[in-house]
Design a protein around this motif. Structure first.
Motif, PDB file in Angstrom:
ATOM      1  N   LEU A 312       4.816  -7.605  -6.474  1.00 51.53           N
ATOM      2  CA  LEU A 312       4.036  -6.542  -6.001  1.00 51.53           C
ATOM      3  C   LEU A 312       2.823  -7.012  -5.738  1.00 51.53           C
ATOM      4  O   LEU A 312       1.723  -6.376  -6.361  1.00 51.53           O
ATOM      5  N   GLU A 314       0.912  -5.961  -3.788  1.00 51.19           N
ATOM      6  CA  GLU A 314       0.293  -4.889  -3.083  1.00 51.19           C
ATOM      7  C   GLU A 314      -0.563  -4.095  -3.989  1.00 51.19           C
ATOM      8  O   GLU A 314      -1.770  -3.135  -3.919  1.00 51.19           O
ATOM      9  N   LEU A 315      -0.147  -4.505  -5.203  1.00 49.41           N
ATOM     10  CA  LEU A 315      -0.834  -3.665  -6.568  1.00 49.41           C
ATOM     11  C   LEU A 315      -1.687  -4.809  -7.226  1.00 49.41           C
ATOM     12  O   LEU A 315      -1.472  -6.074  -7.187  1.00 49.41           O
ATOM     13  N   LYS A 316      -3.046  -4.224  -7.736  1.00 50.17           N
ATOM     14  CA  LYS A 316      -3.820  -5.037  -8.198  1.00 50.17           C
ATOM     15  C   LYS A 316      -4.245  -4.643  -9.793  1.00 50.17           C
ATOM     16  O   LYS A 316      -4.478  -3.247  -9.838  1.00 50.17           O
ATOM     17  N   CYS A 330      -3.963   0.993  -6.431  1.00 49.46           N
ATOM     18  CA  CYS A 330      -2.629   1.029  -5.834  1.00 49.46           C
ATOM     19  C   CYS A 330      -3.027   1.401  -4.336  1.00 49.46           C
ATOM     20  O   CYS A 330      -2.323   1.647  -3.330  1.00 49.46           O
ATOM     21  N   LYS A 332      -3.666  -0.123  -1.555  1.00 47.51           N
ATOM     22  CA  LYS A 332      -3.349  -1.050  -0.676  1.00 47.51           C
ATOM     23  C   LYS A 332      -2.031  -0.287  -0.023  1.00 47.51           C
ATOM     24  O   LYS A 332      -1.714  -0.711   1.118  1.00 47.51           O
ATOM     25  N   LEU A 333      -1.688   0.524  -0.790  1.00 42.44           N
ATOM     26  CA  LEU A 333      -0.162   1.084  -0.462  1.00 42.44           C
ATOM     27  C   LEU A 333      -0.547   2.137   0.674  1.00 42.44           C
ATOM     28  O   LEU A 333       0.220   2.906   1.333  1.00 42.44           O
ATOM     29  N   GLU A 334      -1.729   2.580   0.421  1.00 40.45           N
ATOM     30  CA  GLU A 334      -2.348   3.475   1.664  1.00 40.45           C
ATOM     31  C   GLU A 334      -1.724   4.985   1.670  1.00 40.45           C
ATOM     32  O   GLU A 334      -1.389   5.477   2.755  1.00 40.45           O
ATOM     33  N   ILE A 388       8.667   0.787  -4.361  1.00 40.22           N
ATOM     34  CA  ILE A 388       7.623   0.431  -3.442  1.00 40.22           C
ATOM     35  C   ILE A 388       8.333  -0.453  -2.140  1.00 40.22           C
ATOM     36  O   ILE A 388       8.256  -0.088  -1.132  1.00 40.22           O
ATOM     37  N   LYS A 389       9.396  -1.093  -2.807  1.00 44.25           N
ATOM     38  CA  LYS A 389      10.043  -1.962  -1.833  1.00 44.25           C
ATOM     39  C   LYS A 389      11.273  -1.262  -0.926  1.00 44.25           C
ATOM     40  O   LYS A 389      11.589  -1.164  -0.024  1.00 44.25           O
TER      41      LYS A 389
END
Length: 390
Positions: A312, A314-316, A330, A332-334, A388-389
């Motif tokens: 993932l 996309e997550l930091k 989160c 980057k998930l916009e 997410i996916k």
């Protein structure tokens, strides 16, 4: 010791707020995995459980007082763990850190006074100020590369607006920062210059991950100690929140007397029998258990960090220095915060604290509790990936 923390303990059906209130909290009929409220899914040290069993077997639960053996356990613990030597008369008791914050506000400020906090921060900081008819002066933390810091120009400017009290979260919940001695001195000196009382919530001080070290705000100097009320509890350390026992510490006699006046008005005299006993046994015999816990928590943090990198990106994960509460970016998930919450709860069937509940700066974040067996952590991560996916 690792095997101890790997044990899966069934908590459903025990009136557990974390496990039995998921439908009400997350407003869904789906089977949500709760990874939010800050208690652990681990049994406490055996010495605590054994002492409580013995007390139950005794069978009489009359009025109880807090004896010198409890005081000795507290003072010895602080001396060993954080090199802070305190005196018996500095100690006051309460049934929780949040009530202690409320009592300090009532005792030492007046309605309409400004109280400063630093968002994103533990939600009761907001509610205690508002419920006591004081005014919030928010001086948000700033993002600095991979971590958060303090804008000291803004900090000083906020204090100069007439702030009477500063509530410090140390270590910080939810971002997991352990404030350095340099940062603490800067904050304290500015508070001294502006005659601002410091309430230092140090409930997570025992949960500092290696190699970081906790420095109590009040240990820095006598002058700072006289301006500070320190709040600690065995609840987060040993997973005893339901026993409702906490400690306020200040060498300032005037502060203590004013807080005790509030206690008199509330009719508060002492803690409950089991809270007193568990607190003493934890501080007296819980050190080996705590060291095992810290190692296990660090492993869970690394599991999350590695999973994000591999599955993932996309997550930091904001680097965790303390607590078992992870602050996850989160953005980057916009997604809006409402959609982010829906994504995890409805699609992933996993429940986190939404970042917005921690105030300004929490938008696009969630808080994840990893004080649970690694199998539960992995299940939560799998559900995040699925949401997410998918």
């Amino acid at each position: 010791m690792k095997d101890f923390f790997e044990e899966s303990v069934e908590r459903k059906g025990t009136a557990s707020f974390k496990w039995d209130m998921t439908k009400e909290v997350f407003k869904t009929d789906t089977d949500v995995l709760p990874m939010w409220v800050a208690d652990m899914d681990f049994r406490p040290p055996k010495a605590i459980t054994d002492a409580l069993h013995a007390r139950v077997e005794h069978g009489i639960y009359g009025y109880t007082y807090i004896g010198d053996s409890v005081v000795e356990a507290i003072t010895s613990w602080l001396s060993r763990r954080v090199s802070w030597n305190i005196k018996k008369e500095w100690i006051l008791y309460s049934n929780g850190v949040v009530p202690s914050i409320g009592k300090a506000i009532q005792a030492l400020t007046k309605p309409g006074d400004k109280i400063m906090i630093q968002s994103p921060v533990y939600p009761p900081f907001f509610s205690m100020v508002k419920e006591n008819d004081r005014v919030i002066e928010n001086c948000p933390l700033v993002e600095e590369k991979d971590q958060y810091g303090i804008n000291f120009d803004a900090f000083e400017a906020s204090l100069k607006t007439g702030v009477k009290m500063f509530i410090l979260c140390h270590p910080h919940n939810p971002i997991g920062r352990v404030w350095t001695e340099t940062e603490l001195r800067k904050m304290a000196n500015l508070c001294l210059e502006n005659d601002v009382i410091i309430v230092s919530d140090e409930i997570h001080s025992d949960l500092v991950l290696k190699p970081y070290k906790h420095v109590p705000m009040a240990s820095l100097s006598e002058e700072i100690a006289q301006q500070t009320i320190t709040l600690i509890a065995p609840s987060k350390t040993f997973n005893l929140a339901g026993l409702q026992a906490s400690i306020s510490i200040t060498p300032n006699k005037d502060f203590r007397e004013k807080i005790q006046d509030v206690d008199k008005k509330l009719g508060f005299h002492t803690l409950n029998t089991f809270g007193i006993l568990a607190m003493e046994m934890g501080y007296r015999h819980g050190e080996e258990w705590l060291e095992g816990l810290l190692d296990y928590l660090k492993g869970n943090v690394e599991t999350v960090e590695n999973y994000f990198k591999e599955h993932l990106p996309e997550l930091k994960l904001v680097p965790a220095q303390a607590t078992y509460l992870l602050w996850i970016d989160c953005r980057k998930l916009e997604l809006s915060d409402a959609k982010l919450n829906k994504l995890f709860v409805e699609d992933g069937k996993v429940g986190f604290n939404p970042g917005t509940s921690f105030g300004k700066g929490g938008e696009g974040f969630v808080r994840m509790n990893v004080a649970c067996p690694q199998a539960t952590v992995l299940e939560g991560l799998k559900r995040m990936k699925q949401a997410i996916k998918g």
